[in-house]
Design a protein around this motif. Structure first.
Motif, PDB file in Angstrom:
ATOM      1  N   PRO A  52       0.823  -1.209   0.000  1.00 25.16           N
ATOM      2  CA  PRO A  52       0.000   0.000   0.000  1.00 25.16           C
ATOM      3  C   PRO A  52       0.862   1.265   0.000  1.00 25.16           C
ATOM      4  O   PRO A  52       1.850   1.360   0.737  1.00 25.16           O
ATOM      5  CB  PRO A  52      -0.797  -0.109   1.297  1.00 25.16           C
ATOM      6  N   GLY A  74      -6.117  -6.632  -5.123  1.00 26.62           N
ATOM      7  CA  GLY A  74      -5.921  -5.222  -4.836  1.00 26.62           C
ATOM      8  C   GLY A  74      -6.317  -4.338  -6.008  1.00 26.62           C
ATOM      9  O   GLY A  74      -7.057  -4.759  -6.901  1.00 26.62           O
ATOM     10  N   THR A 101       0.156   2.058  -6.309  1.00 25.31           N
ATOM     11  CA  THR A 101      -1.087   1.601  -5.694  1.00 25.31           C
ATOM     12  C   THR A 101      -1.304   2.317  -4.370  1.00 25.31           C
ATOM     13  O   THR A 101      -0.348   2.577  -3.644  1.00 25.31           O
ATOM     14  CB  THR A 101      -1.081   0.073  -5.476  1.00 25.31           C
ATOM     15  N   ARG A 102      -2.542   2.636  -4.098  1.00 26.62           N
ATOM     16  CA  ARG A 102      -2.894   3.188  -2.785  1.00 26.62           C
ATOM     17  C   ARG A 102      -3.188   2.054  -1.806  1.00 26.62           C
ATOM     18  O   ARG A 102      -2.892   2.154  -0.629  1.00 26.62           O
ATOM     19  CB  ARG A 102      -4.110   4.110  -2.903  1.00 26.62           C
ATOM     20  N   THR A 103      -3.802   0.983  -2.303  1.00 27.04           N
ATOM     21  CA  THR A 103      -4.299  -0.099  -1.448  1.00 27.04           C
ATOM     22  C   THR A 103      -3.359  -1.284  -1.322  1.00 27.04           C
ATOM     23  O   THR A 103      -3.554  -2.125  -0.450  1.00 27.04           O
ATOM     24  CB  THR A 103      -5.620  -0.636  -2.007  1.00 27.04           C
TER      25      THR A 103
END
Length: 114
Positions: A52, A74, A101-103
């Motif tokens: 993340p 994800g 990616t943020r997650t």
């Protein structure tokens, strides 16, 4: 690379590998590569894991050939848009993006031409 070749005549040439047994190489902070297979012509199959908030350092240029990505889990972002799990992306040779990616996400990445 942890690969196994099958010697059974019916499956001659089959190669398999396990993500869990593949060596891990950190490309950038929070981004890991696990090679699964390499072909004689330079083709490669690998799993890329992004934690993340991680982001590729610089621009990822696709050369000499295209890059094909399947988002296993994800949400992957190429710098322009989000791709949730189950998405397939074909990036032609010469194209580029900034993987991030943020997650967090796990990708299956295939380079048919190396």
């Amino acid at each position: 690379m942890a690969t196994k070749e099958n010697t059974d005549d019916a499956m001659a040439g089959y190669v398999w590998s396990s993500v869990a047994q593949a060596p891990t190489r950190e490309l950038f902070p929070g981004i890991r590569l696990r090679p699964l297979w390499s072909g004689a012509n330079g083709a490669q199959a690998q799993v890329v894991e992004l934690d993340p908030g991680s982001c590729w350092e610089g621009v990822d240029v696709h050369a000499p050939g295209p890059e094909e990505v399947f988002v296993v889990s994800g949400v992957f972002n190429d710098g322009e848009r989000d791709y949730p799990a189950g998405s397939f992306i074909h990036a032609p040779a010469g194209s580029w993006h900034v993987p991030q990616t943020r997650t967090g996400c796990t990708l299956f990445v295939f380079y048919p031409e190396g």
